[in-house]
Design a protein around this motif. Structure first.
Motif, PDB file in Angstrom:
ATOM      1  N   PHE A 150     -87.963 -29.195   6.202  1.00 24.68           N
ATOM      2  CA  PHE A 150     -86.858 -29.956   5.618  1.00 24.68           C
ATOM      3  C   PHE A 150     -86.989 -30.039   4.103  1.00 24.68           C
ATOM      4  O   PHE A 150     -85.986 -29.986   3.385  1.00 24.68           O
ATOM      5  CB  PHE A 150     -86.818 -31.364   6.228  1.00 24.68           C
ATOM      6  CG  PHE A 150     -86.507 -31.389   7.690  1.00 24.68           C
ATOM      7  CD1 PHE A 150     -85.189 -31.345   8.137  1.00 24.68           C
ATOM      8  CD2 PHE A 150     -87.528 -31.424   8.630  1.00 24.68           C
ATOM      9  CE1 PHE A 150     -84.903 -31.363   9.489  1.00 24.68           C
ATOM     10  CE2 PHE A 150     -87.247 -31.447   9.986  1.00 24.68           C
ATOM     11  CZ  PHE A 150     -85.924 -31.414  10.412  1.00 24.68           C
ATOM     12  N   SER A 151     -88.207 -30.148   3.610  1.00 25.02           N
ATOM     13  CA  SER A 151     -88.408 -30.184   2.156  1.00 25.02           C
ATOM     14  C   SER A 151     -87.986 -28.873   1.521  1.00 25.02           C
ATOM     15  O   SER A 151     -87.344 -28.855   0.457  1.00 25.02           O
ATOM     16  CB  SER A 151     -89.876 -30.480   1.843  1.00 25.02           C
ATOM     17  OG  SER A 151     -90.273 -31.725   2.371  1.00 25.02           O
ATOM     18  N   LEU A 162     -84.010 -28.721   1.754  1.00 22.15           N
ATOM     19  CA  LEU A 162     -83.333 -29.656   0.850  1.00 22.15           C
ATOM     20  C   LEU A 162     -83.605 -29.332  -0.614  1.00 22.15           C
ATOM     21  O   LEU A 162     -82.846 -29.754  -1.491  1.00 22.15           O
ATOM     22  CB  LEU A 162     -83.769 -31.086   1.160  1.00 22.15           C
ATOM     23  CG  LEU A 162     -83.400 -31.597   2.559  1.00 22.15           C
ATOM     24  CD1 LEU A 162     -83.944 -33.010   2.769  1.00 22.15           C
ATOM     25  CD2 LEU A 162     -81.896 -31.577   2.769  1.00 22.15           C
ATOM     26  N   ILE A 217     -80.019 -30.697  10.812  1.00 25.37           N
ATOM     27  CA  ILE A 217     -79.300 -31.401   9.747  1.00 25.37           C
ATOM     28  C   ILE A 217     -77.801 -31.377  10.022  1.00 25.37           C
ATOM     29  O   ILE A 217     -77.095 -32.379   9.824  1.00 25.37           O
ATOM     30  CB  ILE A 217     -79.626 -30.775   8.381  1.00 25.37           C
ATOM     31  CG1 ILE A 217     -81.102 -31.014   8.026  1.00 25.37           C
ATOM     32  CG2 ILE A 217     -78.724 -31.351   7.296  1.00 25.37           C
ATOM     33  CD1 ILE A 217     -81.542 -30.320   6.762  1.00 25.37           C
ATOM     34  N   PHE A 238     -78.778 -23.856  -0.088  1.00 20.66           N
ATOM     35  CA  PHE A 238     -78.418 -24.724   1.023  1.00 20.66           C
ATOM     36  C   PHE A 238     -77.330 -25.711   0.611  1.00 20.66           C
ATOM     37  O   PHE A 238     -76.363 -25.939   1.354  1.00 20.66           O
ATOM     38  CB  PHE A 238     -79.650 -25.469   1.525  1.00 20.66           C
ATOM     39  CG  PHE A 238     -79.333 -26.556   2.520  1.00 20.66           C
ATOM     40  CD1 PHE A 238     -79.025 -26.258   3.832  1.00 20.66           C
ATOM     41  CD2 PHE A 238     -79.346 -27.895   2.125  1.00 20.66           C
ATOM     42  CE1 PHE A 238     -78.729 -27.265   4.746  1.00 20.66           C
ATOM     43  CE2 PHE A 238     -79.060 -28.905   3.030  1.00 20.66           C
ATOM     44  CZ  PHE A 238     -78.757 -28.581   4.337  1.00 20.66           C
ATOM     45  N   TRP A 239     -77.467 -26.303  -0.562  1.00 17.93           N
ATOM     46  CA  TRP A 239     -76.473 -27.271  -0.998  1.00 17.93           C
ATOM     47  C   TRP A 239     -75.144 -26.593  -1.304  1.00 17.93           C
ATOM     48  O   TRP A 239     -74.075 -27.200  -1.108  1.00 17.93           O
ATOM     49  CB  TRP A 239     -76.982 -28.033  -2.211  1.00 17.93           C
ATOM     50  CG  TRP A 239     -78.130 -28.930  -1.873  1.00 17.93           C
ATOM     51  CD1 TRP A 239     -79.439 -28.778  -2.199  1.00 17.93           C
ATOM     52  CD2 TRP A 239     -78.062 -30.117  -1.074  1.00 17.93           C
ATOM     53  NE1 TRP A 239     -80.201 -29.792  -1.677  1.00 17.93           N
ATOM     54  CE2 TRP A 239     -79.383 -30.639  -0.978  1.00 17.93           C
ATOM     55  CE3 TRP A 239     -77.021 -30.800  -0.440  1.00 17.93           C
ATOM     56  CZ2 TRP A 239     -79.661 -31.801  -0.276  1.00 17.93           C
ATOM     57  CZ3 TRP A 239     -77.308 -31.961   0.265  1.00 17.93           C
ATOM     58  CH2 TRP A 239     -78.617 -32.451   0.337  1.00 17.93           C
TER      59      TRP A 239
END
Length: 330
Positions: A90-91, A94, A307, A99-100
């Motif tokens: 996850f780190s 994110l 997510i 991804f964003w």
């Protein structure tokens, strides 16, 4: 004592009618016991819940487990044991700018699809209230036919319609004065290609919205619409102050369901890009698939999917809240 007095004395007292409850002792009598009680709904839901647990339970548990492990091809084939890495997956996700970008692209894509679906669906539903019976029947036949078409078939049709060399859409646009779209490639850029895919998603979702809204419009009292017209309201005023408030629960539910469906779009993008979506076409679903099956990092693919599930759970919570509100009103 006279004969009349003797007759009166021998008459039995009048019988009293039983209490309303039908029983003795209590003025209301014993109440009927409700058969089944609270266990009846759960007994009826048990088969469905069991199937959901069997079909979705293990995949969800496996998804959560993989997202906290290091799991690649070596672990898949049994050469190495999976390693627990905590929140490292996850780190890494994110902290990845790509991804964003995918998250923002997915939100914009879903929002645009939902808005266009609801607007077009409402317009068609209102149109059906003002056309003759046979025209309404033809519209319903076309809606059901498009709704029943498999997604893969519909995607193939849209690929042909927007083909750069033989597409009908380019040929029709080129007939307009001053427009030359011959040979135009709609998928050369991400925004144009996603607009085509969005059109495909809207085309497949509009029939359900139209049918549901048409059913809701039949519940709008004609007297209220006529009263609004007598008070001087135009067509927009009648829709805004009479029709829209009555349809609000249905609109909220349709919007919530559309967000859930459009956030989970996968086959349209996957098939339209021949199984290999470029970076500009990646949504959360295809991005998770690529990380798992193209990069062979099943752990990160699972983390992205988890997510996505968490994001959708927020939308599901809104949907369930609206369902409970409607149930309380009824």
């Amino acid at each position: 004592m006279s004969a009349a007095d003797t007759t009166t004395a021998k008459m039995p007292p009048p019988r009293q009618s039983p209490p309303p409850g039908g029983g003795s002792g209590s003025p209301q009598g014993p109440r009927r016991k409700r058969t089944g009680g609270a266990a009846t709904p759960w007994a009826l839901l048990a088969p469905c819940l069991l199937i959901l647990v069997l079909v979705l339970g293990y995949p969800m548990i496996r998804l959560v487990t993989l997202s906290f492990q290091k799991f690649g091809q070596a672990q898949l084939w049994g050469f190495q044991d999976p390693e627990s890495v905590g929140f490292d997956n996850f780190s890494a996700i994110l902290g990845d700018s790509q991804f964003w970008q995918v998250v923002v692209r997915t939100i914009i894509f879903a929002a645009g699809s939902v808005i266009f679906t609801m607007v077009v669906g409402m317009l068609i539903a209102l149109l059906q209230q003002r056309v003759s019976g046979w025209v309404k029947t033809l519209i319903n036949i076309a809606l059901v036919a498009s709704w029943g078409m498999p997604i893969i078939v519909a995607t193939t049709v849209f690929k042909w319609l927007f083909d750069s060399d033989y597409g009908i859409f380019n040929a029709l646009l080129s007939k307009l004065p001053g427009v030359d779209m011959v040979g135009h490639n709609w998928f050369a850029s991400g925004p144009q290609g996603l607009a085509v895919i969005m059109l495909l998603v809207v085309w497949g979702a509009v029939p359900f919205v139209v049918i549901t809204l048409s059913a809701g419009l039949t519940q709008v009292p004609k007297e209220m619409e006529e009263a609004a017209r007598l008070d001087g309201a135009g067509a927009w005023g009648v829709f805004r102050f009479v029709t829209l408030p009555i349809l609000k629960p249905i609109i909220v539910m349709l919007t919530t369901l559309s967000v859930i469906w459009d956030m989970g779009v996968f086959p349209q993008v996957f098939v339209m890009r021949n199984g290999h979506p470029e970076d500009e076409f990646q949504l959360l679903t295809t991005y998770s698939y690529d990380r798992a099956f193209q990069v062979n990092d099943y752990a990160q693919g699972s983390a992205i999917a988890l997510i996505t599930v968490i994001l959708l759970l927020g939308v599901v919570a809104v949907y369930m809240r609206q369902m409970l509100k409607i149930g309380e009103v009824e």
